[in-house]
Design a protein around this motif. Sequence first.
Motif, PDB file in Angstrom:
ATOM      1  N   HIS A   9      -9.192  -0.667  -3.596  1.00  0.00           N
ATOM      2  CA  HIS A   9      -8.079   0.272  -3.422  1.00  0.00           C
ATOM      3  C   HIS A   9      -8.584   1.716  -3.322  1.00  0.00           C
ATOM      4  N   MET A  20      -9.745   2.877  -0.006  1.00  0.00           N
ATOM      5  CA  MET A  20      -8.814   2.842   1.122  1.00  0.00           C
ATOM      6  C   MET A  20      -8.388   4.272   1.457  1.00  0.00           C
ATOM      7  N   GLU A  42      -1.210   3.129  -3.912  1.00  0.00           N
ATOM      8  CA  GLU A  42      -0.603   1.995  -4.602  1.00  0.00           C
ATOM      9  C   GLU A  42      -1.749   1.029  -4.853  1.00  0.00           C
ATOM     10  N   TYR A  43      -1.954   0.673  -6.124  1.00  0.00           N
ATOM     11  CA  TYR A  43      -3.090  -0.197  -6.433  1.00  0.00           C
ATOM     12  C   TYR A  43      -2.970  -1.499  -5.641  1.00  0.00           C
ATOM     13  N   CYS A  44      -3.979  -1.790  -4.816  1.00  0.00           N
ATOM     14  CA  CYS A  44      -3.848  -2.902  -3.879  1.00  0.00           C
ATOM     15  C   CYS A  44      -5.057  -3.834  -3.908  1.00  0.00           C
ATOM     16  N   CYS A  64      -4.642   5.877  -0.144  1.00  0.00           N
ATOM     17  CA  CYS A  64      -3.712   4.810  -0.508  1.00  0.00           C
ATOM     18  C   CYS A  64      -3.375   5.079  -1.965  1.00  0.00           C
ATOM     19  N   HIS A  87       0.870  -1.169   0.000  1.00  0.00           N
ATOM     20  CA  HIS A  87       0.000   0.000   0.000  1.00  0.00           C
ATOM     21  C   HIS A  87       0.912   1.226   0.000  1.00  0.00           C
TER      22      HIS A  87
HETATM   23 CU1  CUA Z   1      -4.062   0.051  -0.254  1.00  0.00          CU
HETATM   24 CU2  CUA Z   1      -4.277   0.827  -2.477  1.00  0.00          CU
END
Ligand code: CUA
Length: 323
Positions: A190, A193, A184-186, A182, A146
Motif C-alpha cells: 500500500h 502505491m 486506503e490501506y490496500c 493511495c 483504494h
Molecule cells: Cu491502494 Cu492503498
Amino acid sequence: MILQSQLPLFPEQASSIARQVDYLYFFLVGISAILSVGIFSTVFYFALRYRRKSEDEIPKPIHGSTLLEITWSVTPLVVTMILFVWGAALYYRMTNAPPNAMQINVVGKQWMWKIQHPTGRREINELHVPVGQPVKLNMISEDVIHSFYIPAFRVKQDVLPGPEYSSVWFEATRTGAYHLFCTEYCGTKHSGMIGKVVVMEPADFEQWLSGVPTGETMEQAGERLFVQYNCNTCHNTSSGARGPLLDGLFGSTVKLTGGGTAVMNEGYVRESILRPAVKIVAGYRPVMPTFQGQISEEAILQLMAYIKSLKAPEGGARKGGEK
Ligand code: CUA
C-alpha cells in the motif's frame, strides 16, 4: 499564502479549490484553539477561585441563569451552522464537476494506478494534465478499495471495486509535479502505491498526448472489443435481436423486467457486462453470458467510451440504424 512559505506544514496550493479548503481548515483549527484555551483557563481559574478554603465551608447553592443558558446554547449553534453551511457548500462544489471537464479514466489495482486518456494514451503511476482546465477522473478498482489523493490539490476520493464508478475533479492552477498517494490501506505494498501528477501548459500537454502514437482512441478500441467479444451478435438492429440496441441508449432510463427502471449510466453498463442477469431490460430474456474474469476494467472503460459514442438513429426511433 505567507504562512506556508514560513511553515512547511502544508503542501502547496496547486488547484482552484485548495485555498478554500485551507480557509475552512484554518477556521476549524482556530475554533478548536479558542475553545481549548477558554475551557482550560476556566478550569484552572475556577479551581483556584472556588477551592475549599476551610474544613467546614459550605458552598452557596447555585440557581439557574437564563442568560448563561441561552449564551451557551446559541453560540455553539451559530458556530456549528457556519461550519455546516460552509462545509456543505465546499463539498457541493468539490463533488460537482463543471460540464466542460475533461474526463480521464483511472483504474486502481494492487499496487498501482493505471491511467487511460480518451485518446488512448496510457500511463502508470503518473497522471499528466493541462493547467487551468477542469479534469474529471472516472475511477474504478480492479480488486480492493483504494483511495486517490493529491495533497497539493486538496482532493481525495475512495476508488471502489464497483458497483459504481467514483469520481473526483480538480483544476490545477500551476504547472509542476505533485505527489499522488493511495490513502486506503490496500495490502502489503500500500505504501508503495504512489505516483505523481504532472501539470503542464495546455500546448505541452497536447504535445505530450500525441507524443506516443497509440494506434487507436478509447472509442476505437471499444468498437474493436465490441466485435471481439461478440457483443454485436446480439446488440444489433436485426429483428429478434437477443439484446437491446445500444445506440443512443446511454444516459436514458430503461424499463426493467419485473418492473422498475434504471438509468443507463457507467455503473449500469459495467454491471451488465459483469453480471448481466441483475438488471434485464424489459422485453428481453436473460441470455447474455457473464464476462466476469474475462475482461479487464480498462477494456470495460473502452467499451463504455464506444457505447457512449453510439448515437440514436435519425428520426428518434431506435430501430433500423445500422451501426
Ligand atoms: Cu491502494 Cu492503498
